[in-house]
Design an enzyme around this catalytic site. Structure first.
Site, mmCIF file in Angstrom:
data_model
loop_
_atom_site.group_PDB
_atom_site.id
_atom_site.type_symbol
_atom_site.label_atom_id
_atom_site.label_comp_id
_atom_site.label_asym_id
_atom_site.label_seq_id
_atom_site.Cartn_x
_atom_site.Cartn_y
_atom_site.Cartn_z
ATOM 1 C CD GLU A 105 -2.888 -1.270 2.268
ATOM 2 O OE1 GLU A 105 -2.351 -1.504 3.373
ATOM 3 O OE2 GLU A 105 -4.102 -1.122 2.125
ATOM 4 C CD GLU A 125 -3.432 -6.211 3.778
ATOM 5 O OE1 GLU A 125 -3.472 -6.963 2.791
ATOM 6 O OE2 GLU A 125 -2.781 -5.149 3.797
HETATM 7 C C1 3H9 Z 1 -1.586 -4.762 7.097
HETATM 8 O O1 3H9 Z 1 -0.623 -4.441 6.465
HETATM 9 C C2 3H9 Z 1 -2.791 -3.878 7.359
HETATM 10 C C3 3H9 Z 1 -2.921 -2.737 6.418
HETATM 11 O O2 3H9 Z 1 -3.516 -3.136 5.215
HETATM 12 C C4 3H9 Z 1 -3.807 -1.672 6.994
HETATM 13 C C5 3H9 Z 1 -3.437 -1.067 8.280
HETATM 14 C C6 3H9 Z 1 -4.227 0.108 8.628
HETATM 15 N N1 3H9 Z 1 4.054 -7.475 11.566
HETATM 16 O O3 3H9 Z 1 6.763 -15.767 8.759
HETATM 17 P P1 3H9 Z 1 8.156 -15.635 9.285
HETATM 18 C C7 3H9 Z 1 7.380 -11.372 11.936
HETATM 19 S S1 3H9 Z 1 -1.689 -6.240 7.875
HETATM 20 C C8 3H9 Z 1 4.814 -7.870 12.600
HETATM 21 O O4 3H9 Z 1 8.633 -16.707 10.175
HETATM 22 P P2 3H9 Z 1 9.139 -15.799 6.598
HETATM 23 C C9 3H9 Z 1 6.938 -12.726 12.403
HETATM 24 O O5 3H9 Z 1 6.095 -12.635 13.523
HETATM 25 C C10 3H9 Z 1 -0.163 -7.005 7.559
HETATM 26 N N2 3H9 Z 1 5.637 -8.940 12.564
HETATM 27 O O6 3H9 Z 1 9.227 -15.406 8.125
HETATM 28 C C11 3H9 Z 1 8.272 -13.362 12.720
HETATM 29 O O7 3H9 Z 1 8.692 -12.849 13.972
HETATM 30 P P3 3H9 Z 1 9.621 -13.689 14.939
HETATM 31 C C12 3H9 Z 1 -0.147 -7.602 6.216
HETATM 32 C C13 3H9 Z 1 5.690 -9.619 11.424
HETATM 33 O O8 3H9 Z 1 10.398 -15.334 6.008
HETATM 34 C C14 3H9 Z 1 9.181 -12.818 11.648
HETATM 35 O O9 3H9 Z 1 8.514 -11.650 11.152
HETATM 36 N N3 3H9 Z 1 1.048 -8.414 6.077
HETATM 37 C C15 3H9 Z 1 4.925 -9.263 10.311
HETATM 38 O O10 3H9 Z 1 8.743 -17.230 6.441
HETATM 39 C C16 3H9 Z 1 9.451 -13.751 10.524
HETATM 40 O O11 3H9 Z 1 8.227 -14.247 10.026
HETATM 41 C C17 3H9 Z 1 1.025 -9.731 6.313
HETATM 42 O O12 3H9 Z 1 0.005 -10.313 6.576
HETATM 43 C C18 3H9 Z 1 4.106 -8.126 10.403
HETATM 44 N N4 3H9 Z 1 3.366 -7.691 9.367
HETATM 45 O O13 3H9 Z 1 7.916 -14.978 5.991
HETATM 46 C C19 3H9 Z 1 2.338 -10.421 6.171
HETATM 47 N N5 3H9 Z 1 5.177 -10.149 9.326
HETATM 48 O O14 3H9 Z 1 10.899 -13.908 14.204
HETATM 49 C C20 3H9 Z 1 2.442 -11.512 7.194
HETATM 50 C C21 3H9 Z 1 6.071 -11.019 9.808
HETATM 51 O O15 3H9 Z 1 9.721 -12.834 16.150
HETATM 52 N N6 3H9 Z 1 3.769 -12.100 7.194
HETATM 53 N N7 3H9 Z 1 6.390 -10.705 11.081
HETATM 54 O O16 3H9 Z 1 8.867 -14.970 15.173
HETATM 55 C C22 3H9 Z 1 4.117 -13.084 6.372
HETATM 56 O O17 3H9 Z 1 3.363 -13.556 5.531
HETATM 57 C C23 3H9 Z 1 5.507 -13.637 6.543
HETATM 58 O O18 3H9 Z 1 5.916 -13.367 7.847
HETATM 59 C C24 3H9 Z 1 6.544 -13.051 5.569
HETATM 60 C C25 3H9 Z 1 7.943 -13.577 5.968
HETATM 61 C C26 3H9 Z 1 6.223 -13.526 4.162
HETATM 62 C C27 3H9 Z 1 6.555 -11.555 5.625
#
Ligand code: 3H9
Length: 695
Positions: A105, A125
């Site tokens: 975004e 999301e």
């Molecule tokens: C959003 O953006 C809302 C908006 O539209 C509007 C707002 C108003 N935040 O999965 P992994 C951490 S909603 C905080 O094992 P990978 C995760 O907890 C968001 N932390 O690694 C972990 O921490 P830890 C939309 C996050 O390489 C570490 O990163 N975005 C977030 O297999 C590693 O994660 C999503 O839904 C976050 N957003 O995969 C993306 N993302 O090491 C969700 C990750 O302490 N995330 N962490 O355990 C993912 O799909 C995967 O984590 C990603 C990396 C592909 C990014």
């Protein structure tokens, strides 16, 4: 600071720096806004590049901030994107690795986007039960068109940047291996004087007959989204990109986002997201604990379980050898594996070539000596301590030093199994769930002498096998089966008191379980529980059970595999048909034990089954068998079909409120078999303190 600011000639470079994935938390947003303002104030700066440090452009809004005042503290994500979009100098997003959610975004708020190939572009999301709430539903259709944007937003699935080259999302997708920052800075220099600045918000979404398309999408999405409200709301928000002016659409998106972020379904999904990640962390086993190399595996036992486990290794590209005692059993096991792969090919889920590669990784033997060099051996033989003893003594004699000796036991004492060897530090439990090549859960059982490196290796292996590894201490049944025992006991008592299997299953399935206890019993085989009960009645004669399940097994009705269980089955059909024979047996049994059958509500059925899980879960937590409540939730979400939208039994109890759970339990404690309802001390304590299991 969680964004760095540098000036490179006439271009200011703002690098988001909030590891691990540059989540757009308050500190990062503040630093990014400050960077933009600094660049605008500096006359020498003609253009701005935003990029991300480390392994992501940005993973999106910081999910940990949701439902906290920080998410609404200025500068919010909206403000940041606004500041970028209103900037009077061109802003270029330099995208690599991960560009998701709020990260995408933010990129859409920039005037230009330059990407490295292989960047994962997504608005995921919906997987967290929300929708893109910072303009994603309004801007993505304006660059990708209605259909493609809707698909991405409703599915949340990432698309590789190079596949989107040529769309208005990107101004440039650089060649593989080229330097992204260099390319983005060069691009920024090139467009530094171009005016007016292009803005995504000013583009139009043209789609002939969009009403018909949106109606079709609503119908399709409704049919597929089950209890989750987010997918349909995504369609509504994307529709606004076509039917409303940009600012109105943005406002509408915001309203829907605020509704969803408060929904119990979203809270459950966010809980599950973090629960899955935290499960791999063990407090006394640091992340940098050295792991042993697993380049080859062996499985003792080529039955259903052993074969399924072997397929996991083959799927991960690890050669695996099956050991059996008889050629016939080995041939049968290997043939089943081949058949399973062929079926996957027939369903179009795997190419013939890949299937052959995987089949080639699986071999068989009748000799222990042949598996001696495997890095890990997993025993998957009959669930009886004597049988395990024979196997482990042999493994101890033949396996190379340093090999991991794992047991797939689902209930037995791992410390006793380890004691059959001279190397208890190498012994661990790896409890797979049936069908082992499908189910996500891997319960990793840590014995009292299991080495930390062995535990770390098992956790790393679970990731390699694409499983959710959850660590359990040693007790009868570990986390999952110890809890299910209490659930099954209640299911049995309900039959005695007035229910029939179909009523119980339907009530529990309406609550959201993938399968009720009796259909599950028929699938798993009722004889397995029978064998366990026989052992337990000797070990724990004081524990009461309904005898209905034993009577069922005495009739030879073991479940689907014998064509009859709690239900009748027809050849070639897995559908469960209520059985007159079984229902008559149940009613007769009530009479035999002098119980007057009564009408039982669905609410009582669900409460008794689910709170039985919760109460035992609380004991497991208190005893330290589970490290945290969310681990118990993961076990139930990934191994027992607990409804995801309820977040797992412990999370669900928190949402009901522990004092309410305790009150209900106290009510059942006054009824028949009240002894099964002694509340767990931890439940009493937390309810008294006004706390939850997860807080
Ligand atoms: C959003 O953006 C809302 C908006 O539209 C509007 C707002 C108003 N935040 O999965 P992994 C951490 S909603 C905080 O094992 P990978 C995760 O907890 C968001 N932390 O690694 C972990 O921490 P830890 C939309 C996050 O390489 C570490 O990163 N975005 C977030 O297999 C590693 O994660 C999503 O839904 C976050 N957003 O995969 C993306 N993302 O090491 C969700 C990750 O302490 N995330 N962490 O355990 C993912 O799909 C995967 O984590 C990603 C990396 C592909 C990014």
């Amino acid at each position: 600071m969680s964004a760095e600011y540098q000036v490179n000639g006439a271009v200011a470079v703002i690098t988001l720096a909030n590891p691990p994935v540059n989540g757009l938390g308050l500190a990062t947003r503040t630093a990014a806004v400050a960077g933009i303002r600094q660049a605008l104030a500096d006359e020498a700066v003609k253009a701005i590049v935003i990029t991300g440090a480390g392994k992501a452009f940005s993973g999106g809004a910081d999910i940990k901030e949701f439902n906290s005042p920080k998410a609404l503290t200025e500068p919010t994500l909206h403000t940041l994107i606004n500041v970028v979009e209103q900037a009077t100098k061109p802003v270029v997003a330099a995208i690599h690795s991960v560009c998701m959610g709020g990260g995408l975004e933010l990129a859409l708020g920039c005037n230009y986007r330059v990407a490295a190939p292989g960047a994962q572009m997504a608005l995921p999301e919906v997987k967290l039960g929300i929708l893109p709430g910072a303009g994603g539903t309004q801007r993505l259709p304006r660059v990708l068109g209605l259909e493609m944007a809707l698909n991405m937003i409703v599915s949340g699935t990432p698309v590789a940047s190079e596949k989107l080259a040529g769309t208005a999302l990107f101004d440039e997708v650089i060649a593989p291996g080229a330097d992204l920052l260099q390319a983005a800075v060069a691009f920024a220099n090139k467009v530094a004087d171009v005016r007016p600045l292009p803005k995504v918000r000013e583009r139009k979404v043209d789609y002939p007959n969009h009403e018909a398309f949106l109606q079709f999408s609503r119908n399709t999405v409704k049919a597929m989204s089950g209890p989750f409200p987010a997918p349909l709301k995504c369609v509504d928000a994307v529709a606004a990109a076509v039917t409303m002016k940009f600012d109105e659409g943005l406002k509408y998106e915001r309203e829907l986002f605020m509704q969803l972020v408060q929904s119990p379904e979203s809270k459950a999904l966010r809980h599950a997201f973090f629960a899955e990640r935290v499960a791999s962390k063990v407090p006394d086993v640091p992340a940098d604990t050295p792991v042993r190399s697993i380049a080859s595996a062996a499985i003792v036992g080529a039955g259903t379980m052993g074969g399924g486990i072997a397929m996991n290794f083959a799927n991960a590209g690890i050669p695996v050898m099956l050991l059996e005692t008889k050629q016939e059993a080995l041939d049968k096991g290997l043939a089943t594996i081949r058949k399973n792969y062929e079926n996957t090919v027939k369903k179009g889920k795997l190419t013939q070539e890949k299937a052959e590669q995987r089949i080639a990784l699986v071999s068989g033997t009748l000799a222990y000596a042949d598996i001696a060099q495997a890095d890990i051996v997993i025993e998957a033989v009959f669930e009886e301590l004597g049988v395990k003893e024979t196997v482990f003594r042999q493994l101890d004699a033949v396996m190379k030093p340093g090999a991991i000796l794992a047991s797939n036991t689902s209930t037995l004492d791992l410390d006793k199994i380890a004691a059959f060897t001279q190397r208890p530090q190498d012994v661990i439990g790896t409890h797979f769930f049936s069908p082992a090549n499908v189910m996500k859960l891997l319960e990793i059982v840590r014995g009292k002498e299991t080495g930390k490196d062995v535990l770390a290796t098992a956790l790393a292996l679970s990731k390699k096998l694409k499983k959710t590894g959850v660590v359990s201490g040693v007790c009868d049944g570990f986390i999952g089966n110890r809890m299910i025992e209490q659930y099954s006991r209640q299911a049995g008592f309900l039959l005695e008191e007035g229910c029939l299997p179909e009523q119980v299953d339907k009530a529990v399935e309406k609550f959201g379980f993938a399968m009720g206890p009796f259909r599950m019993g028929d699938l798993a085989g009722n004889d397995i529980g029978w064998a366990i009960r026989k052992r337990r009645t000797v070990e724990k004669p004081e524990v009461t059970y309904s005898k209905t399940a034993d009577l069922l097994c005495e009739l030879g009705r073991y479940g689907q595999k014998t064509g009859a269980g709690w239900y009748d089955y027809k050849a070639g059909d897995r559908k469960a048909y209520p059985s007159e024979q079984v229902n008559a047996m149940i009613i007769q049994h009530s009479a035999d034990i002098g119980v007057t059958r009564r009408k039982i509500s669905d609410q009582e059925i669900v409460e008794r089954l689910v709170y039985a899980l919760v109460n035992e879960g609380a004991r497991i937590l208190e005893e330290g068998i589970a490290l945290r409540a969310s681990d118990i939730d993961m076990v139930y979400l990934t191994g027992y079909g607990f409804p995801l939208f309820r977040g797992g039994p412990m999370f669900y109890a928190d949402t009901v409120g522990l004092p309410n759970v305790l009150d209900t339990i106290a009510g059942y404690a006054k009824g028949r078999h009240g002894e099964a309802w002694t509340p767990a001390p931890l439940l009493v304590k937390l309810a008294g303190e006004g706390k939850g299991f997860n807080s």
